[in-house]
Structure formats: structure tokens, C-alpha cells
Design an enzyme around this catalytic site. Structure first.
Site, PDB file in Angstrom:
ATOM      1  NE  ARG A 103      -3.904   0.633   1.874  1.00  0.00           N
ATOM      2  CZ  ARG A 103      -5.126   0.720   2.402  1.00  0.00           C
ATOM      3  NH1 ARG A 103      -5.340   1.516   3.428  1.00  0.00           N
ATOM      4  NH2 ARG A 103      -6.135   0.021   1.911  1.00  0.00           N
ATOM      5  CG  HIS A 130      -8.412  -0.362  -2.758  1.00  0.00           C
ATOM      6  ND1 HIS A 130      -7.572  -1.373  -2.370  1.00  0.00           N
ATOM      7  CD2 HIS A 130      -9.108   0.002  -1.643  1.00  0.00           C
ATOM      8  CE1 HIS A 130      -7.749  -1.614  -1.080  1.00  0.00           C
ATOM      9  NE2 HIS A 130      -8.669  -0.803  -0.617  1.00  0.00           N
ATOM     10  CD  GLN A 133     -13.089  -2.354  -0.408  1.00  0.00           C
ATOM     11  OE1 GLN A 133     -12.231  -2.166   0.440  1.00  0.00           O
ATOM     12  NE2 GLN A 133     -14.251  -2.929  -0.122  1.00  0.00           N
ATOM     13  CG  ASP A 218     -13.662   6.131  -1.398  1.00  0.00           C
ATOM     14  OD1 ASP A 218     -13.634   6.007  -0.154  1.00  0.00           O
ATOM     15  OD2 ASP A 218     -12.630   6.048  -2.107  1.00  0.00           O
ATOM     16  CB  CYS A 258     -13.964   0.852   0.042  1.00  0.00           C
ATOM     17  SG  CYS A 258     -13.335   2.537   0.105  1.00  0.00           S
ATOM     18  NE  ARG A 286     -10.126  -5.540   1.017  1.00  0.00           N
ATOM     19  CZ  ARG A 286      -9.387  -4.480   1.367  1.00  0.00           C
ATOM     20  NH1 ARG A 286      -9.970  -3.399   1.830  1.00  0.00           N
ATOM     21  NH2 ARG A 286      -8.070  -4.479   1.200  1.00  0.00           N
TER      22      ARG A 286
HETATM   23  N1  NVA Z   1     -10.065   6.559  -1.739  1.00  0.00           N
HETATM   24  C1  NVA Z   1      -9.671   6.163  -0.406  1.00  0.00           C
HETATM   25  C2  NVA Z   1      -9.887   4.708  -0.206  1.00  0.00           C
HETATM   26  C3  NVA Z   1      -9.534   4.202   1.173  1.00  0.00           C
HETATM   27  C4  NVA Z   1      -9.703   2.718   1.324  1.00  0.00           C
HETATM   28  C5  NVA Z   1      -8.215   6.557  -0.159  1.00  0.00           C
HETATM   29  O1  NVA Z   1      -7.396   6.378  -1.075  1.00  0.00           O
HETATM   30  O2  NVA Z   1      -7.911   7.052   0.914  1.00  0.00           O
HETATM   31  N1   CP Z   2     -11.211  -0.240   2.469  1.00  0.00           N
HETATM   32  C1   CP Z   2      -9.932  -0.269   2.913  1.00  0.00           C
HETATM   33  O1   CP Z   2      -8.978  -0.557   2.170  1.00  0.00           O
HETATM   34  O2   CP Z   2      -9.801   0.024   4.239  1.00  0.00           O
HETATM   35  P1   CP Z   2      -8.437   0.307   5.029  1.00  0.00           P
HETATM   36  O3   CP Z   2      -7.900   1.619   4.521  1.00  0.00           O
HETATM   37  O4   CP Z   2      -8.838   0.359   6.459  1.00  0.00           O
HETATM   38  O5   CP Z   2      -7.461  -0.796   4.727  1.00  0.00           O
END
Ligand code: NVA
Ligand code: CP
Length: 299
Positions: A103, A130, A133, A218, A258, A286
Site C-alpha cells: 500500500r 484498489h 477492494q 467513497d 469501501c 476482504r
Molecule cells: N479513496 C480512499 C480509499 C480508502 C480505502 C483513499 O485512497 O484514501
Molecule cells: N477499504 C480499505 O482498504 O480500508 P483500510 O484503509 O482500512 O485498509
């Protein structure tokens, strides 16, 4: 050749469907107490330069349940965060583990790491996408409403990493994606060009929701965009998924997010906590979807 999971559509529709079907089986087996140690002695490295609840817990618990081990590597602790080249990190880390989950802020860094890695790489969220997800979301839809093929999905809000991955999912799983964003918050042009056949772009949330089987949103400000929060609250004020907006979708339409969510911003409390919402299944899935992915990549 080493298999990776960096973009959802790196895998064929057939393979993705098999991963989802296997995830549904793994979920049933896990709930019935069946033990599956297929990944005994395997190690997953988990590199994070952003926060996470669901991704970290699901990968770590998933590896334990499959008899293996997961290593949490925050960029605050490993030399990558102090400037060790990504290429060197990839060679070294992949020489010691069986798969790497990343990540990181830059999607290009995941591609660079993958080029120099000798083991499978999983994108666990980048600035672009992502895919993990979407495995869980597609599994959740299938469990609750059968095949998503031919259905209408409305994406409401930011044209961000999650929106891009829904565009890829629309192609792979053959549904129509109506995307409503404020002006200047559309998905990346590269994605619009690539997935033009499966998407419709709107600036009005109501129109995008018309006849939708599933409504998805989101956060308005993703990780790394915290300093734009106020500006974004103004830009997105007509893009909250509330009961009135859900009323434009098909009756019985489902809602997904998500998580983490901000009640009162991108979604009202009565929608996310209401009976059309699948957010808790999505989050739980997940675990099962990624166990299935790990078995696919390492099996
Ligand atoms: N769009 C959000 C998704 C988090 C799971 C982010 O990138 O922070
Ligand atoms: N939806 C998701 O990826 O959550 P986290 O940021 O908590 O991992």
C-alpha cells in the site's frame, strides 16, 4: 512467470470469477471451523506507507488462517522509508518471502517493485487503484444479488482510485457504470479513454442513480488529500448519498462503501446504517477474497 495482482484487469474474467467463487467456499469452510493450512511456512510481506484497518487486518488474519505468516513493514521502520531504492528493496525482500503486498502512494512504485521482485506482488491500494477492494465488493454483490453482469452501478463522488477500479470492474464483469462527479473531480483521463465503452459520465448524482442496482461512494478526500478537505466539502456538497438520492435508484438497490466512511459527508447515516447497505459484508469479505487471492497467486 510470476503472477501479480496490480490492476484488477491483469487477471482474466474467468480467473477473477474463480477467485470469487473460491472465496465464497473458503468463507463457508472458515465459518464451519474447517482448518486449511495450504500456505504453511509461507510468508507475506506487507509494505504500508499509508494507514489501514481492513487491509492490514484481513491480510494478516488471512495468512494466519492459511497456516502462514504476515510481516507488517511500515515505511517508518524499513529502510525504504529512508531512501533505500525501491529496486534494491524489491530484490532483497522478495528473496526472503513468498509474496509482497504493497500500500504505497505511487502506483508506479508498485510496478517498479514488481519488475525487480521474484515473487507475486499485490496492490493493496495506490493513488490509481484498489483492486483487492473490488474482489470483496464483487463477491459481496454476488452473495446478495447474484451475477452483476448487465446490471447498472452508480458511482457517486470523487473520480478517485476506487472509481478507477470500478471502471476496470465494469469491463471485466460486464456491467454499466454511471459516474457522477463534480467538475474537476472526474476520473483520470487515461481511465476514461480506456474504459469509455463501459461508463457514462455525469455531473448530476440523481441522473447517474437512475435505475441503478447498486450505488457506491467513497470519501471526498482520500489519504494524502487531507489539506483539501474544506475545499472538497464545498465541491461535493450535492454528492451525498442520502435516502432521497437512493430513491432514484431501483427499488431495493444496494449500497456499498469501501470504508472508512464519514457519515454526514459522502453518505448519510440512515443510508450507510440502513437496510440497503452492505458495508459490513464488504469489509468482512476482504478476508475471504484475499485468502482466495493468496491461494491463487501462491497455490
Ligand atoms: N479513496 C480512499 C480509499 C480508502 C480505502 C483513499 O485512497 O484514501
Ligand atoms: N477499504 C480499505 O482498504 O480500508 P483500510 O484503509 O482500512 O485498509
Amino acid at each position: 512467470m510470476t503472477k501479480n495482482f496490480i490492476n484488477l484487469d491483469d487477471l482474466s474474467t474467468n480467473d477473477l470469477q474463480q477467485i470469487i467463487d473460491q472465496a465464497i467456499t473458503l468463507k463457508k469452510q472458515h465459518k464451519s471451523g474447517e482448518i486449511n493450512k495450504t500456505l504453511e511456512n509461507k510468508t507475506l510481506a506487507m509494505i504500508f506507507d499509508k494507514s489501514s484497518t481492513r487491509t492490514r487486518v484481513s491480510f494478516e488474519a488471512g495468512m494466519t488462517q492459511l497456516g502462514g505468516h504476515a510481516l507488517f513493514l511500515s515505511d517508518r521502520d524499513i529502510q525504504l522509508g529512508r531512501g533505500e531504492p525501491i529496486t534494491d528493496s524489491a530484490v532483497v525482500i522478495s528473496s526472503m518471502v513468498d509474496a509482497v503486498m504493497m500500500r504505497v502512494s505511487s502506483h508506479d512504485d508498485i510496478n517498479t517493485f514488481a519488475k525487480h521482485s521474484s515473487v507475486p506482488i499485490i496492490n493493496a491500494l495506490s493513488d490509481e487503484s484498489h483492486p483487492c477492494q473490488l474482489l470483496a465488493d464483487m463477491m459481496t454483490y454476488q452473495e446478495h444479488n447474484g451475477s452483476i453482469k448487465g446490471k447498472v452501478v452508480a458511482w457517486i463522488g470523487d473520480g478517485n482510485n476506487m472509481c478507477h477500479t470500478y471502471m476496470q470492474a465494469a469491463k471485466v464483469f460486464d456491467f454499466t457504470l454511471n459516474i457522477a462527479t463534480p467538475k474537476d473531480y472526474e476520473p483520470d483521463q487515461k481511465f476514461i479513454d480506456q474504459y469509455a465503452n463501459c461508463i457514462n459520465l455525469y455531473t448530476d448524482a440523481k441522473t447517474a442513480c437512475k435505475d441503478a442496482d447498486l450505488v457506491v461512494t467513497d470519501v471526498w478526500a482520500s489519504m494524502g488529500q487531507e489539506d483539501e478537505q474544506k475545499k472538497r466539502e464545498l465541491a461535493f456538497e450535492d454528492f451525498q448519498v442520502d435516502v432521497a438520492l437512493m430513491g432514484n435508484a431501483k427499488s431495493g438497490a444496494l449500497f456499498m462503501h469501501c470504508l472508512p466512511a464519514h457519515r454526514g459527508e459522502e453518505v448519510s447515516a440512515d443510508v450507510i446504517d440502513g437496510k440497503q447497505s452492505l458495508v459490513w459484508s464488504e469489509a468482512e469479505n476482504r478476508l475471504h477474497a484475499q485468502k482466495s487471492l493468496l491461494l491463487y497467486l501462491l497455490g
